[in-house]
Design an enzyme around this catalytic site. Structure first.
Site, PDB file in Angstrom:
ATOM      1  N   ASP A 345     -55.691  40.685  60.628  1.00  0.00           N
ATOM      2  CA  ASP A 345     -54.466  41.028  59.921  1.00  0.00           C
ATOM      3  C   ASP A 345     -54.830  42.075  58.866  1.00  0.00           C
ATOM      4  O   ASP A 345     -55.989  42.155  58.450  1.00  0.00           O
ATOM      5  CB  ASP A 345     -53.890  39.773  59.265  1.00  0.00           C
ATOM      6  CG  ASP A 345     -52.685  40.071  58.409  1.00  0.00           C
ATOM      7  OD1 ASP A 345     -51.728  40.677  58.911  1.00  0.00           O
ATOM      8  OD2 ASP A 345     -52.739  39.733  57.206  1.00  0.00           O
ATOM      9  N   ARG A 346     -53.857  42.880  58.447  1.00  0.00           N
ATOM     10  CA  ARG A 346     -54.190  43.943  57.492  1.00  0.00           C
ATOM     11  C   ARG A 346     -53.992  43.510  56.040  1.00  0.00           C
ATOM     12  O   ARG A 346     -54.938  43.455  55.259  1.00  0.00           O
ATOM     13  CB  ARG A 346     -53.354  45.200  57.777  1.00  0.00           C
ATOM     14  CG  ARG A 346     -53.849  46.441  57.048  1.00  0.00           C
ATOM     15  CD  ARG A 346     -52.858  47.589  57.161  1.00  0.00           C
ATOM     16  NE  ARG A 346     -51.714  47.407  56.261  1.00  0.00           N
ATOM     17  CZ  ARG A 346     -50.734  48.304  56.117  1.00  0.00           C
ATOM     18  NH1 ARG A 346     -50.752  49.425  56.830  1.00  0.00           N
ATOM     19  NH2 ARG A 346     -49.745  48.069  55.279  1.00  0.00           N
ATOM     20  N   ASP A 347     -52.766  43.171  55.687  1.00  0.00           N
ATOM     21  CA  ASP A 347     -52.414  42.952  54.281  1.00  0.00           C
ATOM     22  C   ASP A 347     -52.826  41.556  53.823  1.00  0.00           C
ATOM     23  O   ASP A 347     -52.471  40.543  54.434  1.00  0.00           O
ATOM     24  CB  ASP A 347     -50.906  43.149  54.087  1.00  0.00           C
ATOM     25  CG  ASP A 347     -50.477  44.558  54.480  1.00  0.00           C
ATOM     26  OD1 ASP A 347     -51.254  45.493  54.233  1.00  0.00           O
ATOM     27  OD2 ASP A 347     -49.388  44.718  55.054  1.00  0.00           O
ATOM     28  N   GLN A 389     -45.199  44.943  60.270  1.00  0.00           N
ATOM     29  CA  GLN A 389     -44.725  45.928  59.296  1.00  0.00           C
ATOM     30  C   GLN A 389     -43.197  46.007  59.376  1.00  0.00           C
ATOM     31  O   GLN A 389     -42.607  46.995  59.809  1.00  0.00           O
ATOM     32  CB  GLN A 389     -45.366  47.289  59.561  1.00  0.00           C
ATOM     33  CG  GLN A 389     -46.864  47.336  59.326  1.00  0.00           C
ATOM     34  CD  GLN A 389     -47.243  47.086  57.877  1.00  0.00           C
ATOM     35  OE1 GLN A 389     -46.526  47.489  56.963  1.00  0.00           O
ATOM     36  NE2 GLN A 389     -48.369  46.409  57.652  1.00  0.00           N
ATOM     37  N   SER A 390     -42.557  44.924  58.955  1.00  0.00           N
ATOM     38  CA  SER A 390     -41.095  44.849  59.042  1.00  0.00           C
ATOM     39  C   SER A 390     -40.410  45.828  58.103  1.00  0.00           C
ATOM     40  O   SER A 390     -39.205  46.077  58.233  1.00  0.00           O
ATOM     41  CB  SER A 390     -40.625  43.427  58.727  1.00  0.00           C
ATOM     42  OG  SER A 390     -40.998  43.056  57.399  1.00  0.00           O
ATOM     43  N   CYS A 422     -46.395  46.038  64.359  1.00  0.00           N
ATOM     44  CA  CYS A 422     -45.044  45.736  64.834  1.00  0.00           C
ATOM     45  C   CYS A 422     -44.042  46.278  63.816  1.00  0.00           C
ATOM     46  O   CYS A 422     -44.052  45.850  62.651  1.00  0.00           O
ATOM     47  CB  CYS A 422     -44.859  44.231  64.992  1.00  0.00           C
ATOM     48  SG  CYS A 422     -43.149  43.754  65.312  1.00  0.00           S
ATOM     49  N   HIS A 424     -40.817  45.818  63.851  1.00  0.00           N
ATOM     50  CA  HIS A 424     -39.556  45.081  63.949  1.00  0.00           C
ATOM     51  C   HIS A 424     -39.411  44.052  62.840  1.00  0.00           C
ATOM     52  O   HIS A 424     -40.385  43.681  62.182  1.00  0.00           O
ATOM     53  CB  HIS A 424     -39.467  44.386  65.318  1.00  0.00           C
ATOM     54  CG  HIS A 424     -39.678  45.315  66.466  1.00  0.00           C
ATOM     55  ND1 HIS A 424     -40.798  45.259  67.279  1.00  0.00           N
ATOM     56  CD2 HIS A 424     -38.938  46.352  66.917  1.00  0.00           C
ATOM     57  CE1 HIS A 424     -40.722  46.194  68.208  1.00  0.00           C
ATOM     58  NE2 HIS A 424     -39.609  46.887  68.005  1.00  0.00           N
ATOM     59  N   CYS A 430     -38.494  40.601  69.155  1.00  0.00           N
ATOM     60  CA  CYS A 430     -39.508  41.325  69.925  1.00  0.00           C
ATOM     61  C   CYS A 430     -40.632  40.376  70.325  1.00  0.00           C
ATOM     62  O   CYS A 430     -40.740  39.259  69.822  1.00  0.00           O
ATOM     63  CB  CYS A 430     -40.067  42.489  69.105  1.00  0.00           C
ATOM     64  SG  CYS A 430     -41.044  41.948  67.678  1.00  0.00           S
ATOM     65  N   LYS A 434     -45.938  38.885  65.056  1.00  0.00           N
ATOM     66  CA  LYS A 434     -46.586  37.584  64.909  1.00  0.00           C
ATOM     67  C   LYS A 434     -45.588  36.585  64.305  1.00  0.00           C
ATOM     68  O   LYS A 434     -44.824  36.971  63.414  1.00  0.00           O
ATOM     69  CB  LYS A 434     -47.833  37.722  64.010  1.00  0.00           C
ATOM     70  CG  LYS A 434     -48.959  38.553  64.624  1.00  0.00           C
ATOM     71  CD  LYS A 434     -50.156  38.724  63.699  1.00  0.00           C
ATOM     72  CE  LYS A 434     -49.844  39.596  62.500  1.00  0.00           C
ATOM     73  NZ  LYS A 434     -51.027  39.888  61.663  1.00  0.00           N
TER      74      LYS A 434
END
Length: 511
Positions: A345-347, A389-390, A422, A424, A430, A434
């Site tokens: 995961d990034r953040d 990345q909503s 992502c 969305h 979608c 995750k």
């Protein structure tokens, strides 16, 4: 039986010669034609158009691998292939007439245990004189085992082995490494009847000295395959021990000379002079023997003699320097084991979470992130990022903002092999957001791995649920925003990112 031809290149004109020869064998159509030819452009930046011939009935597809070396270029090629077999050709060989049909015959009816088939390599040498040192070195390719100048592998075996080890950044040893891993996994490698010609390229004066960079790759082979790797790879002992002795004698002579010149006492001056003369004589004898061994079988022209004399003095210290560089560079390298891929995961896992951040200047790595990623790289593990990345769907940031932030992450933490995000929101339904498994599945596919070959490291329950849904291993590294129920549900947790990497590399599964 179907196959794809993969040709890594740095844009040499020889690429056109290879493709012309290959396509000429397919004129009029052939049942043995490849499904496609994939040319992988490994130049660091786009340059002049590649020397490609006109289309001739078989698709020639061009991919880019970003200048990461031939191992990475070949990985880019075979991962894009959709056939049972992948045939690798170097961009400076010329396949014989009828090569596709002979390749098809070589691969037909091979038992499942056979993972690869090597083609013969012919190196034409001058008929009117003895070959030079460089020409003799190139001629050694004709008897080398499992070189990718002409080598076909089953795509499934490449995927199971993780492909070529991208720690080998030069066109050296990466093919032997893959072959040894295939043999160690219980596969067989066989020789076929097809042939390709490998012309001898012109070599600059210092080519043999620059080739000593391979001593660093030999350290990686030793780290990965153990002390007996040379015998298993069909390699001789090498000259490193003699080069160490020659270099040591030269350094001793250089160190003793100023002492002999500046010593105030006669006895000290005499001792230093004797040491300098003795060490210098040893260096001279060893260097002369080395040069003689290289000159004797050659054409003995004035130019060749000068080149051999000069480079024979330069090669030993160059070999020792690269050996030491390899020992430092690969000091923590280990054989491949455990997951082939680790997806993060990034953040709040790799970088501090800044909600809807689109500003690269605000990127701050999490403590120990660079060290953790470097340890994985040292072990040949490929690295990816899977990130919700909503903010894109909400209109708070753009996909360009996400990519710029990701680029900054790479500047700070080093290369990431694959990025998936992502764009969305949770209401979009979608398959990639995750805790759904879509991003993990896509990242694994892009890296030629199965989700079961992957470990996923994240800071919230959604990361671990996505891993479970994809069939990957999930490791939770809690932060201040991780809920207690998420920690309780996680099969594996680690207090820090580096501890999570310990779990991955140790292959252990415990809380």
């Amino acid at each position: 039986m179907s196959y794809t031809v993969v040709v890594p290149t740095i844009g040499r004109e020889s690429l056109r010669v290879l493709l012309d020869a290959l396509l000429a064998s397919l004129n009029g159509g052939s049942a043995a034609a490849p499904h496609e030819i994939i040319v992988v452009d490994d130049r660091p930046r786009p340059g002049a158009p590649l020397p490609l011939p006109p289309a001739a009935g078989v698709e020639v597809r061009v991919l880019r691998s970003g200048g990461r070396g031939p191992a990475a270029a070949r990985n880019t090629g075979w991962r894009a292939a959709a056939t049972e077999w992948v045939a690798f050709l170097d961009d400076d060989v010329v396949p014989e007439p009828g090569w596709p049909a002979r390749l098809a015959a070589d691969l037909a009816d091979l038992p499942p245990r056979v993972a690869g088939s090597q083609g013969g390599v012919v190196v034409p040498l001058p008929a009117d004189r003895r070959p030079t040192d460089w020409e003799r070195g190139t001629a050694g390719l004709a008897g080398a085992d499992w070189i990718t100048a002409d080598m076909a592998y089953r795509r499934g075996v490449l995927a199971a082995l993780g492909g070529f080890d991208e720690r080998f950044r030069r066109a050296y040893r990466e093919d032997a490494d893959l072959a040894l891993r295939a043999l160690a996994a219980g596969h067989r490698l066989v020789r076929g009847a097809r042939q390709a010609t490998h012309p001898v390229r012109p070599a600059p004066f210092w080519a043999s000295v620059r080739a000593q960079a391979g001593n660093a790759d030999d350290v990686l082979m030793w780290r990965v395959h153990g002390r007996g790797w040379r015998a298993r790879a069909g390699e001789g002992r090498g000259l490193l021990r003699r080069h160490v002795l020659t270099t040591g004698a030269g350094l001793a002579a250089l160190a003793a000379t100023p002492v002999a010149l500046a010593a105030p006492r006669p006895d000290t001056r005499a001792a230093a002079t004797a040491a300098a003369v003795t060490a210098g004589a040893v260096w001279a004898v060893l260097t002369a023997r080395f040069a003689s061994a290289r000159i004797r079988p050659g054409p003995r022209t004035a130019g060749e003699v000068v080149r051999m004399a000069v480079t024979s003095a330069a090669i030993p210290p160059a070999a020792v320097r690269h050996r030491l560089r390899g020992l430092a560079l690969h000091r923590r390298a280990r054989a491949w084991g455990g997951p082939r891929v680790v997806l993060f995961d990034r953040d709040d896992t790799l970088i501090r979470d800044v909600p809807y951040n689109g500003d690269p200047a605000r990127v701050e790595p999490m403590p120990g992130a660079r060290r953790a990623l470097d340890r994985l790289r040292d072990h040949g593990v490929r690295i990816g990022v899977v990130s919700n990345q909503s903010g894109v769907a909400k209109g708070r940031i753009t996909t360009g903002d996400v990519r710029r932030v990701n680029a900054r992450v790479e500047e700070l933490l080093g290369r990431i092999d694959v990025w998936e995000f992502c764009p969305h929101d949770h209401a979009d339904g979608c398959e990639c957001r995750k805790p759904r498994p879509g991003m993990i599945q896509r990242a694994a596919r892009r890296l030629g791995a199965l989700p079961s070959d992957c470990a996923v490291i994240g800071d919230i329950g959604g990361d671990i649920e996505a891993a479970a849904a994809a069939g990957a291993r999930g490791i939770l590294v809690p932060t201040g925003r991780t809920r207690p129920v998420e920690i309780a549900r996680a099969a594996e947790t680690a207090p820090t990112l580096e501890a999570a990497v310990d779990l991955v590399l140790g292959g252990r599964r415990f809380r």
